[in-house]
Scaffold this motif. Structure first.
Motif, mmCIF file in Angstrom:
data_model
loop_
_atom_site.group_PDB
_atom_site.id
_atom_site.type_symbol
_atom_site.label_atom_id
_atom_site.label_comp_id
_atom_site.label_asym_id
_atom_site.label_seq_id
_atom_site.Cartn_x
_atom_site.Cartn_y
_atom_site.Cartn_z
ATOM 1 N N GLN A 265 28.173 25.063 -19.243
ATOM 2 C CA GLN A 265 26.869 25.577 -18.826
ATOM 3 C C GLN A 265 26.267 26.420 -19.946
ATOM 4 O O GLN A 265 26.993 27.057 -20.712
ATOM 5 N N HIS A 266 24.930 26.408 -20.013
ATOM 6 C CA HIS A 266 24.234 27.321 -20.927
ATOM 7 C C HIS A 266 23.324 28.265 -20.148
ATOM 8 O O HIS A 266 22.692 29.133 -20.729
ATOM 9 N N ASP A 267 23.274 28.099 -18.822
ATOM 10 C CA ASP A 267 22.515 28.983 -17.941
ATOM 11 C C ASP A 267 23.525 29.837 -17.175
ATOM 12 O O ASP A 267 24.313 29.316 -16.366
ATOM 13 N N PHE A 277 30.869 28.641 -21.479
ATOM 14 C CA PHE A 277 29.497 29.140 -21.545
ATOM 15 C C PHE A 277 29.011 29.052 -22.985
ATOM 16 O O PHE A 277 29.635 29.616 -23.899
ATOM 17 N N VAL A 278 27.899 28.316 -23.198
ATOM 18 C CA VAL A 278 27.305 28.158 -24.519
ATOM 19 C C VAL A 278 26.070 29.048 -24.600
ATOM 20 O O VAL A 278 25.122 28.894 -23.816
ATOM 21 N N CYS A 279 26.069 29.988 -25.527
ATOM 22 C CA CYS A 279 24.969 30.959 -25.646
ATOM 23 C C CYS A 279 23.832 30.350 -26.472
ATOM 24 O O CYS A 279 23.783 30.510 -27.709
ATOM 25 N N CYS A 280 22.936 29.663 -25.798
ATOM 26 C CA CYS A 280 21.803 29.048 -26.491
ATOM 27 C C CYS A 280 20.673 30.047 -26.663
ATOM 28 O O CYS A 280 20.508 30.972 -25.861
ATOM 29 N N GLY A 287 20.693 33.521 -24.919
ATOM 30 C CA GLY A 287 21.847 33.405 -24.036
ATOM 31 C C GLY A 287 22.939 34.408 -24.325
ATOM 32 O O GLY A 287 23.765 34.704 -23.451
ATOM 33 N N THR A 325 24.039 27.012 -31.775
ATOM 34 C CA THR A 325 24.525 26.641 -30.427
ATOM 35 C C THR A 325 23.629 25.585 -29.784
ATOM 36 O O THR A 325 24.111 24.734 -29.036
ATOM 37 N N ASN A 326 22.326 25.639 -30.069
ATOM 38 C CA ASN A 326 21.420 24.643 -29.493
ATOM 39 C C ASN A 326 21.762 23.235 -29.974
ATOM 40 O O ASN A 326 21.628 22.260 -29.236
ATOM 41 N N LEU A 329 25.258 21.956 -28.321
ATOM 42 C CA LEU A 329 25.328 21.813 -26.860
ATOM 43 C C LEU A 329 25.317 20.345 -26.418
ATOM 44 O O LEU A 329 26.179 19.937 -25.620
#
Length: 770
Positions: A265-267, A277-280, A287, A325-326, A329
């Motif tokens: 998830q990124h949200d 968790f991916v901090c976009c 994020g 990160t973007n 993802l």
């Protein structure tokens, strides 16, 4: 903020009054006496002589036809027919529920002496209900929807002892165990979803099907439309395996790389226990600021582009630092879900207008070929067939795209039709989707608030065609009526086969020989390299012919049988919010459409004009915090091509609705000040072309005004929202559906007519009276 610009009867302003009959007498024509039983006095002069009133010589006034030529009997007959139609539609929509509810009810004996007491009692309410159920069941049995279930004759058997309490408990335990099935928690070493109970569930499903068959027969017509059970796949792999599979090269790694990942998830609001968790970094937020929230929700590992401290977190056991990160993802998501698009045929559709309708048409076409087909569009997500998923109001992000495709593949989907929006392509949401066919519809001004320039908007769309590189597998389908067609054809490998379609350019592979438009049907004769097709579609308007041609072109590109192409396209009667006809048996047409760009609105109004209406009455607004440049353009198009235009709000967000309306008025050379000075006299002059323009910042009022103005032969067009079911004002999002608003408005107007009120006498309809 409500700002009244029209002298509008208060019944049009929300909330609607509970009783119309008591609120309307002041709208009646002032020439009609409110006290008809009083006799006016005769004129007697000073000399005592009688001087007749000149009006006595006027012919008698005909009684007012408050029912508009419809007798009371006909009104009741129409209402009964409408109720009957709604009841029949409700039964069709919920037939399985109704049938299963009375499937086990025993048939009553034909012999009156053997009927139950409840059936024979005439003054018992429950007896009457039982009798009605019995009659309805008898009708279903006669139609073949239910099997006969004769009343069982109870046979008394002597000599049997009652069960002991312990034996009763044993039977109950046996019944409970019969409903259980074995589920294994094991998973494959490669991390893909496994179901150890597959054979058991197949057996359970077959038993469940046989129990249903015992209660009623399934007709062949409805067999293919029954929804199947959608199985949720489960994926898990270690963080080390994920990095290895995705070939992501991190800048640094810390913590336990063997931690098991069960989701991505990124949200932070959607994080579940076991997720990565991916901090976009987005346009409005970062994020990295929401790591603590993701940690509280159960994230076990983090991918970031900044150095962060995970030692103080509750459950995060590993940290991976990457450059962007973007960018990683989509790769991580595709790797985690095992690249599902590689195992399905994927058709991507891009362009400014027509994407959604074309996805529906292609879904119907592929299903007509016998393929289980999923769909990803701005309106809905389908796994396959009628198995619809809950969809948000935005284009699916990179994780959701892979997740949905994995779910489709796991449930037997063989092809996927999806919209490839400029946002999705520019933000990399479709980067790891393996497209087989790219379809270009058209390109006009839109989303410049996001892309900045038309060139950047075009280049974002063209990313889909850059992937068409394999002549054996890939195909390009292009609308060559559009001036950008050569640019899109040139993208990717020039050796990839191209199938063209057009309405004007007869050199296209797929083009119409002739077509006929009406308010209820579109008929088109299509020329293709493989033969001529005759298509009759429920989709309305000239612009939908382009969508039909695009679907035919895809069918030709993949070698679909011509009969399957026709059958698949004709299966699509309507698309939600796309030139959708609202029919409440009114004397004029009402159409709701998603047109929210200058080109889309222009095409829509041109298509409506071709239907030959007496007048076109258009309601539309422009969204807040979006491209301001298109606002005056759309107002100019609407006022040029509509007899009456009502400007209103459409998701103003944090922008003042009056400022948006002021921008729109610039399209006709007016300002808000110019418009308001006319409102002081309750009279709004026609535009130089003779058309009328009004505005109201409350969309519900604007819709009701437009519907109230409609008369026989008119077409009311409500544009901008289409399928959307919300209105955003400030930070609040409230339910609002143009289709439901039109239906309610039509009911209100019908009540006004029944009350004897002629809506044609609203002030803006009679300029000569001012």
């Amino acid at each position: 903020m409500a700002f009244t610009f029209l002298s509008i009867p208060h019944f049009l302003s929300p909330p609607p009054p509970p009783h119309f009959l008591s609120l309307k007498p002041h709208h009646l024509s002032p020439s009609k006496s409110s006290l008809p039983f009083l006799t006016p006095l005769r004129a007697i002069g000073p000399d005592g002589k009688f001087y007749p009133n000149p009006s006595d010589d006027d012919p008698p006034e005909a009684p007012e036809d408050s029912a508009h030529g419809v007798s009371k009997f006909e009104q009741i007959h129409r209402q009964a027919a409408r109720a009957r139609k709604l009841q029949e539609q409700d039964f069709l929509d919920n037939r399985s529920t109704y049938l299963s509810a009375i499937a086990d009810v025993e048939d009553e004996s034909e012999d009156p002496t053997q009927r139950s007491d409840s059936m024979s009692s005439g003054d018992d309410l429950f007896g009457d209900i039982d009798k009605a159920i019995a009659l309805q069941r008898k009708e279903f049995v006669k139609q073949g929807l239910l099997k006969p279930n004769p009343k069982k004759v109870e046979v008394e058997v002597e000599g049997l002892d009652e069960l002991e309490p312990e034996e009763v408990v044993d039977l109950e335990e046996i019944d409970e165990l019969q409903g259980l099935r074995v589920v294994s928690e094991d998973s494959d070493s490669d991390g893909s979803a496994t179901f150890a109970d597959e054979e058991v569930s197949k057996f359970a499903n077959s038993n469940r099907g046989s129990s249903l068959d015992s209660s009623f027969d399934v007709g062949f017509d409805s067999f293919g439309k029954i929804k199947s059970r959608i199985v949720e796949p489960k994926f898990r792999m270690s963080l080390a395996e994920l990095l290895d599979e995705s070939k992501v090269v991190p800048l640094s790694v810390s913590g336990d790389l063997e931690v098991e990942i069960t989701g991505i998830q990124h949200d932070s609001r959607l994080v579940c226990s076991g997720d990565l968790f991916v901090c976009c970094v987005g346009r409005k937020t970062d994020g990295h600021l929401y790591l603590s929230e993701a940690d509280k929700r159960g994230a076990v590992a983090v991918v970031a582009s900044k150095e962060i401290d995970i030692e103080e977190t509750l459950g995060c056991k590993a940290l991976v630092i990457v450059e962007d990160t973007n960018a990683v993802l989509p790769v991580l998501a595709a790797s985690f879900y095992r690249y599902p698009s590689k195992n399905m045929a994927v058709i991507g559709i891009t362009g400014t207008n027509g994407k959604t309708t074309t996805t529906y048409l292609l879904k119907g076409l592929y299903e007509a070929m016998g393929l289980r087909t999923g769909m990803l569009s701005t309106v809905a997500y389908y796994v396959h067939g009628d198995n619809k998923l809950e969809s948000p109001n935005t284009t699916p992000d990179a994780v959701l795209v892979q997740n949905l495709m994995a779910k489709m593949l796991h449930n037997g989907t063989e092809a996927v039709v999806m919209e490839a929006s400029s946002h999705g392509l520019a933000l990399g949401r479709c980067d790891e989707v393996d497209f087989d066919i790219a379809v270009f519809m058209n390109l006009t001004r839109d989303h410049l608030d996001f892309h900045g320039t038309e060139e950047e908007y075009r280049d974002a769309k063209a990313k889909l065609f850059l992937r068409m590189v394999d002549p054996e597998r890939h195909r390009k389908v292009v609308n060559i009526d559009d001036p950008y067609a050569p640019y899109f054809i040139a993208q990717g490998n020039p050796d990839v086969p191209v199938v063209t379609f057009a309405m004007e350019n007869k050199n296209a592979d797929v083009h119409p020989l002739k077509f006929e438009l009406s308010l209820f049907e579109t008929q088109v004769l299509v020329n293709t390299p493989n033969g001529i097709l005759e298509i009759s579609s429920g989709l309305l308007g000239r612009h939908n012919i382009y969508n039909i041609l695009a679907a035919v072109a895809v069918g030709i590109a993949v070698g679909a049988p011509l009969e399957d192409i026709v059958r698949g396209i004709e299966e699509v009667d309507a698309v939600p919010g796309r030139c959708e006809l609202i029919d409440e048996e009114q004397a004029f047409g009402v159409i709701v459409d998603y047109a929210h760009t200058p080109d889309a609105l222009s095409r829509l109004l041109d298509s409506v004009r071709e239907l030959g209406p007496r007048r076109i009455i258009t309601v539309f607004g422009c969204a807040g915090e979006a491209d301001r440049g298109k606002r005056p353009m759309m107002a100019k198009i609407a006022t040029d091509k509509s007899d009456v235009t009502i400007l209103t709000s459409d998701n103003p967000k944090n922008e003042d609705p009056l400022d948006i309306l002021d921008d729109m008025l610039a399209g006709v050379g007016w300002t808000m000040h110019d418009y308001l000075k006319y409102g002081e006299n309750d009279y709004y002059p026609p535009l130089p072309n003779g058309h009328r323009l009004f505005l109201h910042d409350i969309r519900r009022v604007a819709v009701r005004c437009a519907v109230a103005m409609g008369e026989e032969g008119d077409i009311v067009v409500v544009a901008g929202k289409g399928h959307e079911t919300y209105q955003i004002e400030g930070d609040k999002q409230e339910f609002f559906d143009d289709r439901e608003e039109c239906r309610e408005a039509l009911q209100y107007v019908d009540e006004l007519h029944q009350a004897g009120i002629d809506t044609s006498e609203f002030p803006w309809r009679l300029p000569e009276s001012h």
